[in-house]
Design a protein around this motif. Sequence first.
Motif, PDB file in Angstrom:
ATOM      1  N   ILE A  87       0.849  -1.204   0.039  1.00 25.73           N
ATOM      2  CA  ILE A  87      -0.079  -0.050   0.055  1.00 25.73           C
ATOM      3  C   ILE A  87       0.979   1.095  -0.171  1.00 25.73           C
ATOM      4  CG2 ILE A  87      -1.861   1.252   1.183  1.00 25.73           C
ATOM      5  CD1 ILE A  87      -2.763  -1.405   2.610  1.00 25.73           C
ATOM      6  N   ASN A  88       0.829   2.166  -1.196  1.00 28.70           N
ATOM      7  CA  ASN A  88       1.840   3.271  -1.089  1.00 28.70           C
ATOM      8  C   ASN A  88       1.649   4.203  -0.101  1.00 28.70           C
ATOM      9  OD1 ASN A  88       0.047   5.525  -1.817  1.00 28.70           O
ATOM     10  ND2 ASN A  88      -0.151   4.599  -3.943  1.00 28.70           N
ATOM     11  N   GLN A  89       2.750   4.792   0.263  1.00 26.71           N
ATOM     12  CA  GLN A  89       3.001   5.690   1.342  1.00 26.71           C
ATOM     13  C   GLN A  89       3.747   6.948   0.865  1.00 26.71           C
ATOM     14  OE1 GLN A  89       4.983   3.888   4.489  1.00 26.71           O
ATOM     15  NE2 GLN A  89       3.535   2.233   4.650  1.00 26.71           N
ATOM     16  N   LEU A  90       2.605   7.671   0.363  1.00 24.16           N
ATOM     17  CA  LEU A  90       3.054   9.124  -0.503  1.00 24.16           C
ATOM     18  C   LEU A  90       2.633  10.464   0.072  1.00 24.16           C
ATOM     19  CD1 LEU A  90       2.338   7.649  -4.170  1.00 24.16           C
ATOM     20  CD2 LEU A  90       4.464   7.614  -2.872  1.00 24.16           C
ATOM     21  N   PHE A  91       3.149  11.406  -0.369  1.00 28.59           N
ATOM     22  CA  PHE A  91       2.620  12.808   0.246  1.00 28.59           C
ATOM     23  C   PHE A  91       1.336  13.321  -1.114  1.00 28.59           C
ATOM     24  CE2 PHE A  91       7.248  12.858   1.346  1.00 28.59           C
ATOM     25  CZ  PHE A  91       6.990  12.609   2.786  1.00 28.59           C
ATOM     26  N   ALA A  92       0.201  12.951  -0.342  1.00 32.47           N
ATOM     27  CA  ALA A  92      -0.952  13.092  -1.463  1.00 32.47           C
ATOM     28  C   ALA A  92      -1.122  14.671  -1.873  1.00 32.47           C
ATOM     29  CB  ALA A  92      -2.013  12.815  -0.476  1.00 32.47           C
ATOM     30  N   GLU A  93      -0.600  15.521  -0.984  1.00 33.10           N
ATOM     31  CA  GLU A  93      -0.742  17.055  -1.558  1.00 33.10           C
ATOM     32  C   GLU A  93       0.474  17.445  -2.433  1.00 33.10           C
ATOM     33  OE1 GLU A  93      -3.665  18.607  -1.370  1.00 33.10           O
ATOM     34  OE2 GLU A  93      -4.147  16.637  -0.935  1.00 33.10           O
ATOM     35  N   MET A  94       1.346  16.735  -2.433  1.00 36.31           N
ATOM     36  CA  MET A  94       2.801  17.139  -3.183  1.00 36.31           C
ATOM     37  C   MET A  94       2.835  16.600  -4.593  1.00 36.31           C
ATOM     38  SD  MET A  94       5.488  16.751  -0.240  1.00 36.31           S
ATOM     39  CE  MET A  94       6.906  17.208  -1.174  1.00 36.31           C
ATOM     40  N   THR A  95       3.464  17.239  -5.427  1.00 38.87           N
ATOM     41  CA  THR A  95       3.439  16.718  -6.863  1.00 38.87           C
ATOM     42  C   THR A  95       4.757  15.540  -6.931  1.00 38.87           C
ATOM     43  OG1 THR A  95       5.232  18.236  -7.490  1.00 38.87           O
ATOM     44  CG2 THR A  95       2.610  18.914  -7.595  1.00 38.87           C
ATOM     45  N   PRO A  96       4.835  14.855  -7.942  1.00 38.80           N
ATOM     46  CA  PRO A  96       5.851  13.737  -8.044  1.00 38.80           C
ATOM     47  C   PRO A  96       7.148  14.763  -7.958  1.00 38.80           C
ATOM     48  CG  PRO A  96       4.052  13.101  -9.551  1.00 38.80           C
ATOM     49  CD  PRO A  96       3.655  14.505  -8.954  1.00 38.80           C
ATOM     50  N   ALA A  97       7.333  15.732  -8.666  1.00 37.66           N
ATOM     51  CA  ALA A  97       8.438  16.425  -8.829  1.00 37.66           C
ATOM     52  C   ALA A  97       8.906  16.959  -7.377  1.00 37.66           C
ATOM     53  CB  ALA A  97       8.445  17.628  -9.791  1.00 37.66           C
ATOM     54  N   GLU A  98       7.894  17.329  -6.511  1.00 35.06           N
ATOM     55  CA  GLU A  98       8.472  17.890  -5.253  1.00 35.06           C
ATOM     56  C   GLU A  98       8.626  16.984  -4.273  1.00 35.06           C
ATOM     57  OE1 GLU A  98       4.999  21.764  -5.023  1.00 35.06           O
ATOM     58  OE2 GLU A  98       4.525  19.788  -4.264  1.00 35.06           O
ATOM     59  N   SER A  99       8.034  15.683  -4.475  1.00 34.20           N
ATOM     60  CA  SER A  99       8.208  14.537  -3.663  1.00 34.20           C
ATOM     61  C   SER A  99       9.623  13.953  -3.739  1.00 34.20           C
ATOM     62  CB  SER A  99       7.374  13.522  -4.043  1.00 34.20           C
ATOM     63  OG  SER A  99       5.992  13.810  -3.320  1.00 34.20           O
TER      64      SER A  99
END
Length: 254
Positions: A87-99
């Motif tokens: 289950i992915n653990q990502l920063f939902a409010e950030m863009t891929p470039a920012e992440s």
Amino acid sequence: MTTVLQTFNLTKRFGGLVATNDVSLTVERGARQALIGPNGAGKTTLINLLTGVLTPTAGRIELEGHDITGLPVHARARRGLVRTFQINQLFAEMTPAESLAVAISEREGQGWRFLRALGRHGEIMDECAQLLEQCNLLDVMNRKTAVLPYGKQRLLEIALALAAKPRVLLLDEPVAGVPDGERREILNTVGALPEDVTILLIEHDMDLVFSFASRISVLVNGGLFVEGANAEIARDPRVKAVYLGEEVIGGAHG
């Protein structure tokens, strides 16, 4: 070949339940190895032991010849043992470039301060661009992660793992939950991962397993059941029996 990751009689008990049973696993440098097994076989428990999420009841883990059994998660990651998650653990409010910029700057010791000067660090931005291209994310690089198709979110997780400069990458079911129409992009990305990165793939999708892995380890009831080249595993009647004749083992690849 040189052994890069190895377990010795690794065991994990939860009360009376033996989730990992005396597993001695060897992964060679540069390997494309898959860990498969029916539901409840203990695959995720084993990965949690390898990465330090769980502490083994008995046994030992070595990374590049060094005992890492007692090291915490972050220390193993710093040594190059990196994972993705079911289950992915990502920063939902950030863009891929920012992440990716944050992940790279964290690796370089600059931390979140980097966001205040996003774009001023050429080397970091160049690496971001390279990872975005490598993981087929250029077309969504400036969209919030929360609105990305699930397949793109899985690709971002792979990109973030690569940003940690892994020497050993544990891919935990990278196509789990991904719609059929989005899987090919992930299969192509996984297949093109750098040869100098050793990869242990945990996966139920046998198309991915047999197209990617040259060596397969089969886990059953927490124990290492059989290992071998993918063609040997595809033909092995014991493996077919474990999977109860499921087409994924006994059909197209049998």
